[in-house]
Every structure is written in C-alpha cells, then in structure tokens.
Design an enzyme around this catalytic site. Structure first.
Site, PDB file in Angstrom:
ATOM      1  N   GLU A  38       2.967   3.477  11.791  1.00  0.00           N
ATOM      2  CA  GLU A  38       3.082   4.850  12.248  1.00  0.00           C
ATOM      3  C   GLU A  38       1.730   5.236  12.856  1.00  0.00           C
ATOM      4  OE1 GLU A  38       4.160   7.786   9.319  1.00  0.00           O
ATOM      5  OE2 GLU A  38       4.078   9.381  10.822  1.00  0.00           O
ATOM      6  N   ARG A 264       2.247  -5.416  -1.400  1.00  0.00           N
ATOM      7  CA  ARG A 264       1.195  -4.945  -0.523  1.00  0.00           C
ATOM      8  C   ARG A 264      -0.155  -5.456  -1.023  1.00  0.00           C
ATOM      9  NH1 ARG A 264       2.359   0.124   0.692  1.00  0.00           N
ATOM     10  NH2 ARG A 264       0.347   0.796   1.403  1.00  0.00           N
ATOM     11  N   LYS A 274      -3.722   5.665   4.196  1.00  0.00           N
ATOM     12  CA  LYS A 274      -4.221   6.296   5.415  1.00  0.00           C
ATOM     13  C   LYS A 274      -4.598   7.754   5.159  1.00  0.00           C
ATOM     14  CE  LYS A 274      -0.902   4.687   8.127  1.00  0.00           C
ATOM     15  NZ  LYS A 274      -0.024   4.396   9.259  1.00  0.00           N
TER      16      LYS A 274
HETATM   17  P1  ATP Z   1       0.033   4.654   4.241  1.00  0.00           P
HETATM   18  O1  ATP Z   1       0.954   4.624   3.058  1.00  0.00           O
HETATM   19  O2  ATP Z   1      -1.389   4.422   3.933  1.00  0.00           O
HETATM   20  O3  ATP Z   1       0.270   5.804   5.175  1.00  0.00           O
HETATM   21  P2  ATP Z   1       1.846   2.981   5.495  1.00  0.00           P
HETATM   22  O4  ATP Z   1       2.243   1.820   4.712  1.00  0.00           O
HETATM   23  O5  ATP Z   1       2.793   4.099   5.489  1.00  0.00           O
HETATM   24  O6  ATP Z   1       0.404   3.394   5.064  1.00  0.00           O
HETATM   25  P3  ATP Z   1       2.483   2.216   8.117  1.00  0.00           P
HETATM   26  O7  ATP Z   1       1.829   2.574   9.381  1.00  0.00           O
HETATM   27  O8  ATP Z   1       3.848   2.702   7.882  1.00  0.00           O
HETATM   28  O9  ATP Z   1       1.506   2.670   6.985  1.00  0.00           O
HETATM   29  O10 ATP Z   1       2.413   0.660   7.884  1.00  0.00           O
HETATM   30  C1  ATP Z   1       2.901  -0.281   8.802  1.00  0.00           C
HETATM   31  C2  ATP Z   1       3.263  -1.544   8.065  1.00  0.00           C
HETATM   32  O11 ATP Z   1       2.152  -2.044   7.352  1.00  0.00           O
HETATM   33  C3  ATP Z   1       4.363  -1.285   7.054  1.00  0.00           C
HETATM   34  O12 ATP Z   1       5.361  -2.277   7.226  1.00  0.00           O
HETATM   35  C4  ATP Z   1       3.689  -1.405   5.737  1.00  0.00           C
HETATM   36  O13 ATP Z   1       4.563  -1.920   4.773  1.00  0.00           O
HETATM   37  C5  ATP Z   1       2.520  -2.345   6.034  1.00  0.00           C
HETATM   38  N1  ATP Z   1       1.408  -2.074   5.116  1.00  0.00           N
HETATM   39  C6  ATP Z   1       0.775  -0.903   4.932  1.00  0.00           C
HETATM   40  N2  ATP Z   1      -0.166  -1.014   3.965  1.00  0.00           N
HETATM   41  C7  ATP Z   1      -0.126  -2.292   3.526  1.00  0.00           C
HETATM   42  C8  ATP Z   1      -0.843  -3.039   2.533  1.00  0.00           C
HETATM   43  N3  ATP Z   1      -1.800  -2.483   1.800  1.00  0.00           N
HETATM   44  N4  ATP Z   1      -0.536  -4.340   2.370  1.00  0.00           N
HETATM   45  C9  ATP Z   1       0.416  -4.923   3.135  1.00  0.00           C
HETATM   46  N5  ATP Z   1       1.115  -4.287   4.073  1.00  0.00           N
HETATM   47  C10 ATP Z   1       0.871  -2.981   4.277  1.00  0.00           C
HETATM   48 MG    MG Z   2       4.708   4.133   6.298  1.00  0.00          MG
END
Ligand code: ATP
Ligand code: MG
Length: 559
Positions: A38, A264, A274
């Site tokens: 996102e 994760r 984020k």
């Molecule tokens: P946040 O929860 O910090 O906003 P997010 O997971 O919602 O982060 P996205 O932009 O939706 O952020 O993430 C894109 C992809 O990266 C998703 O498929 C998510 O599962 C993966 N991702 C995010 N954080 C991690 C992590 N710590 N380890 C592995 N994959 C991750």
């Molecule tokens: Mg997300």
C-alpha cells in the site's frame, strides 16, 4: 543463488507447493505472483522478505511477479510513496517488466463485482451505525444475529448501492455487506463489509469516488483480475483466507488464485509497522524516512547496506509458518560478509594523537603502496603519503601498557599499515597531564612492513599523514531502540528510543578517501565499513558507519 542451485536445495513449504502445482499443471503450469504494497509509507526490511519471496519464486519457476500499488484506502496514500516503492524494489534487484499496476484502476470493475454479488443475492446494503453493528456481530464465543436489513430485495439493494455511489448518504451511514453467515465461527465471515462510504480525496482519482472497497473484498479481486496464480502474504491474513475464497467463488470468477501465508519478519531492536515509522518521521525523532537508523530500505541504502546482503539475509531466514524474532546481528553479519568482498580498505583516524618521526626529514613525502582489497586483487593498489608528522588513534598508545597490549607504548615498536616500523621514544603531556604528542623513530629498512633482519612486531596500526589528511565527518550509529521488542506489553515504543543512536565525530582521512563518491562503501581499516553520505561536500566528506568490523553473529554461531 541461481534458480538451479535453489532447485537442488531442500525446498521451503511455499516453494514445495509451487513446484508441485507446476508438476500437476495447475494454472496450466503458470506461476504468476505479485508484491502488493500500500503506498502509505516507505518499504522496510520486512517488505524485503516479502519481495524476495514473491519475485524469487516467480523467477525460479519461469514466472512473472507483478508490482501492484494496493491503493484502495485513500486516506494515507500518495505519489511520493509510489515512487519510493518502485525505486526500492528496483534497487533490491527485481524487475516487474510491464507488470506494474494500481488497484485503483480496478475500482469500476470492483464496483461491478459488488453489484453482481447483490444481483446474486449474496450481498446487501446495511444501515446499522458502527455502534449498532457491534450488537449484531457476536463475539468469539457467541454467534452474531442477523441485521435488520439482511433480507432487502435485490432491487432495493441495487438502488441503495447506486445512491451510495452517487453521494446521497453521509459517510458511514450505510455499508454493503457480503451475505455469508452471522453464526460463522470465523468472525470475518459474519457478513463482512465490502463497500463503505468515504469522502476522501484519492491521490490518483481525486473525488471520482465516495464509496471504496474494503481490503478483503478488493485484494482477492485484484489478484484474480491480474490472473495471479499464487498470492503470498503474511500469517495475519490466514483467518481472512475463507473470505478471499468466498468472494471469488461467489462471483464464479475464472481466475481463482491460491492464497498462501508465511510468517512475517520481526527483527530485534527494530519497529517495522509503517504507522510507527511514520510517527518517528513526523515527530522528527529521526531525520526522515531515509535516516540511516531506520529499517526502511532507503535508510539501509543510505547507511551502506547492499542489495546482495539484504537478499542473502532474506534467504538465510527462510520461509516458515511460525512467528519469531530474528536477531538483527544476523542482518549485520550478512552486510559485513558482502562488504568484505567488495569494499576497498582505507586509512582514517577518528581519535587522533600526533606522532612526530624524529629521524625523518622535514618536508619530504614517501608515497607508499597500499593494497586496496586483499580479497580482490583486481581492486589494485594506491599510494599513501608518509611524512614526518602523522596521526594515529589515541587508543593505540598507552603510557603504561599491560603485557598483552601489542600497540604503542614507551620503548615499544609497531608496524604502521603499509609503512614502516616505528618505535616510541618519548611523549609530551599538556598542562592537564594528557598525552598530546608522541615522539618516535622509524626504521628505514622496514619500508612496506617487513624487516630485513626478520625482527617481528605484533601490532599493526592505522595512521594518516598530518600534512595530507582531509578532515571529514563520521556518523556512528547504534541501535535505534534500547530494548529487543520495542512497544511490547503496552509500553510506548517512543519511550524506548536509544538517546545515543547517533554520534557525530570528526575524522582524519587519507587523501584518496576524499575522492570516494556518494553511496560508495569502503572499509576504514580496523574500524568498520563506512558509506559516503549525500551530505558530503567538496570540502568535507561525510561517512556513515554501516557496521563495525566485530561480528557478534559469527561468534555466536561458532560457540
Ligand atoms: P504495516 O502493517 O506496517 O502497515 P503492511 O503489512 O500493511 O505494513 P503493506 O504495504 O500492505 O504493508 O505490505 C505489502 C506486503 O508486504 C504484504 O503482502 C505484507 O504481508 C508484506 N509485509 C509487510 N510487513 C512484512 C514483514 N515484516 N515481513 C514480511 N512481509 C511483510
Ligand atoms: Mg497492509
């Protein structure tokens, strides 16, 4: 690692599934994955894990991986983030080719899918307010109740949804819900919302829309529209998978990707959400998204971490279904390991004390040969100036050295790196009793660091010529947080920031270091790996310490 090498290794559970699917000709043997961030923040090292999984598994299976901006929530998204994401994925070494997408380009199709669900009697418009909503939802142990408008006619639902889109109702006044099962043991299946009213300016589409699809409805459709075969995501989505499948089945869409979840990445001494990273940036607790202390890819890049090191780290941590905490020392180990192969060695003195070579001629310069990188002969050699006045590190001298101290002390002899043997004959103190200057003699026969008479010295120290040294700045980083798991047990993570995470010091650099370009990594001998920072000017080079030389990880694993 090449795809061939990887194939011969034992496969992690995701790779095993993909290889088997191909063998069974599922999806016609095609493998198509996606990385769907996102655009509401910069990518971090956790995303790197997901990127490696998505792109590498596609590549290993002759497939493609899409880069998709998952921009269905208009409140926090913007173009700056889109651009940074593209830059970071490219920097990590991955290519999406023509497969770059915006989820927001699918809004019309998503809307039509919601209309279709309504027509099929599988979705309805619900008028409950958020407060009332809870009364019908039930709990983990009790089933929910059917909401009052659940059995509206298809015609009425279609009419209301069209009027929602046309802006007739206030934000939050109505939602469209999937008609699934209010008694489902899985709360996400209790008639989840799929469309809501939200008057927000979308960074791409402006005010075209006032209804937006919910994540669980949108994501599976995005995957299906793009003919994704395997949709990898993190474990928290496991419980959403029945809904992912329900939506695609209810619409009988031809393309029904398979969602597979993995654990994760959590790193010690690091926050990875984020939202929290944005707080650090907005409250100026760090100097922007690319502050070298940040776990963002842009921060790590500025710090001097390399794409190869990050990819190798992601490979080492592997892919599992169990959440765990990875030691940040492993990441640092991978960085050291990579920089050791590529970074040229230089001399730089951070904590200088003057040395006068009493038996060397005033005004003369001896240009000594220095090997740039013993790991890489093609890196060649350079010249380092030796003069009567030098600087060495204050910590390499002791007035009363213990027996095991193999560096300089009164009457002791050491080797200057690439240079001569010198012997300390005297030292001078200031009025506070602090040693401010060392007097030494050098042995002209030991040029290059060996003595013709076979005399051995145990210590080799770094140094610079006082006349030629260039003044620079070094930024020494420590962990951003003082605790392993910041924010744990309800503690505010911002109270756990390390006040000493940045230390700015002067440094005296050998002249060649003034020619290093921004972004280039070097080793300061005996001190660590450093990366030239964009803040450097012609007068003053600035270096970020990437990692120190000491490797706590390999010590740990040798034990
Ligand atoms: P946040 O929860 O910090 O906003 P997010 O997971 O919602 O982060 P996205 O932009 O939706 O952020 O993430 C894109 C992809 O990266 C998703 O498929 C998510 O599962 C993966 N991702 C995010 N954080 C991690 C992590 N710590 N380890 C592995 N994959 C991750
Ligand atoms: Mg997300």
């Amino acid at each position: 690692m090449s795809a061939e090498e990887k194939k011969t290794e034992s496969l992690d559970f995701i790779r095993a599934i993909v290889v088997e699917d191909r063998a069974n000709n599922k999806h016609g043997g095609r493998v198509e994955t996606r990385f769907p961030p996102e655009p509401n923040g910069y990518l971090h090292i956790g995303h790197a894990k997901a990127i490696c999984i998505d792109f590498e598994i596609a590549a290993e299976n002759d497939g493609v991986c899409h880069l998709r901006m998952d921009d269905t929530n208009p409140t926090k998204e913007n173009m700056e983030y889109v651009e940074s994401i593209k830059k970071d994925v490219e920097w990590l070494g991955f290519e999406w080719g023509e497969h770059f997408y915006f989820a927001s380009d699918y809004f019309e199709r998503m809307y039509e899918c919601a209309v279709e669900l309504i027509k099929r009697g599988k979705a309805y418009v619900c008028d409950l307010t958020p407060g009332e909503w809870k009364d019908y939802l039930g709990t983990l142990t009790e089933p929910g109740k059917n909401p009052p408008h659940r059995d509206r006619s298809v015609e009425e639902n279609l009419d209301l949804f069209a009027r929602m889109r046309a802006g007739e109702f206030e934000d939050g006044a109505k939602v469209v819900r999937a008609k699934i099962d209010m008694a489902s043991p899985n709360i996400h299946m209790r008639d989840p919302a799929i469309y809501r009213i939200r008057r927000f300016h979308h960074y791409r589409l402006g005010d075209d829309w006032c209804v937006y699809p919910m994540y669980d409805f949108a994501h599976c459709l995005e995957d299906s529209f793009e003919n994704i075969t395997h949709s990898f995501c993190t474990l928290e989505f496991e419980i959403h998978r029945p809904l992912y499948d329900w939506v695609l089945s209810a619409l009988e869409l031809e393309s029904h990707p398979q969602q597979i979840e993995f654990a994760r990445l959590n790193l010690s001494y690091t926050v990875m959400s984020k939202r929290k990273l944005l707080e650090l940036v907005n409250e100026k607790l760090v100097n922007g998204w690319d502050d070298p202390r940040m776990p963002t890819l842009s921060g790590l890049r500025r710090r001097g971490y390399t794409p190869a090191a990050i990819r190798n780290f992601c490979d080492k941590i592997g892919v599992t279904k169990f959440n765990s905490l990875t030691d940040v020392a492993l990441l640092e180990h991978c960085v050291r390991d990579d920089l050791n192969k590529h970074a040229s060695r230089y001399l730089a003195v951070m904590n200088p004390i003057k040395v006068v070579i009493e038996n060397y001629r005033e005004g003369e310069t001896d240009w000594l040969d220095a090997v740039n990188n013993p790991e890489m002969s093609e890196a060649g050699t350079r010249k380092v100036p030796f003069t009567k006045e030098l600087y060495i590190d204050r910590n390499d001298f002791m007035e009363e050295p213990p027996k095991k101290f193999f560096r300089l002390g009164p009457g002791r002899e050491v080797r200057l790196r690439y240079g001569y043997f010198i012997t300390c004959t005297d030292f001078i103190k200031d009025e506070n009793g602090e040693v401010v200057e060392l007097r030494c003699t050098y042995d002209p026969e030991t040029r290059g660091g060996n003595s013709p008479d076979g005399r051995k010295v145990k210590g080799t120290i770094h140094w610079v010529s006082a006349e030629h040294a260039v003044k620079g700045e070094v930024r020494l980083y420590d962990r951003l947080f003082t605790v392993e798991s910041p924010g744990e047990k309800g503690v505010d993570f911002k109270t756990q920031l390390n006040p000493d995470s940045l230390d700015i010091e002067d440094v005296l650099l050998e002249p060649e270091l003034a020619k290093v370009s921004v972004g280039e990594s070097v080793q300061f001998e005996r001190q660590g790996y450093f990366c030239c920072d964009p803040d450097s000017t012609d007068d003053k080079p600035v270096f970020n310490r990437t990692v120190s030389l000491r490797d706590s990880w390999s010590k740990k694993t040798k034990k």
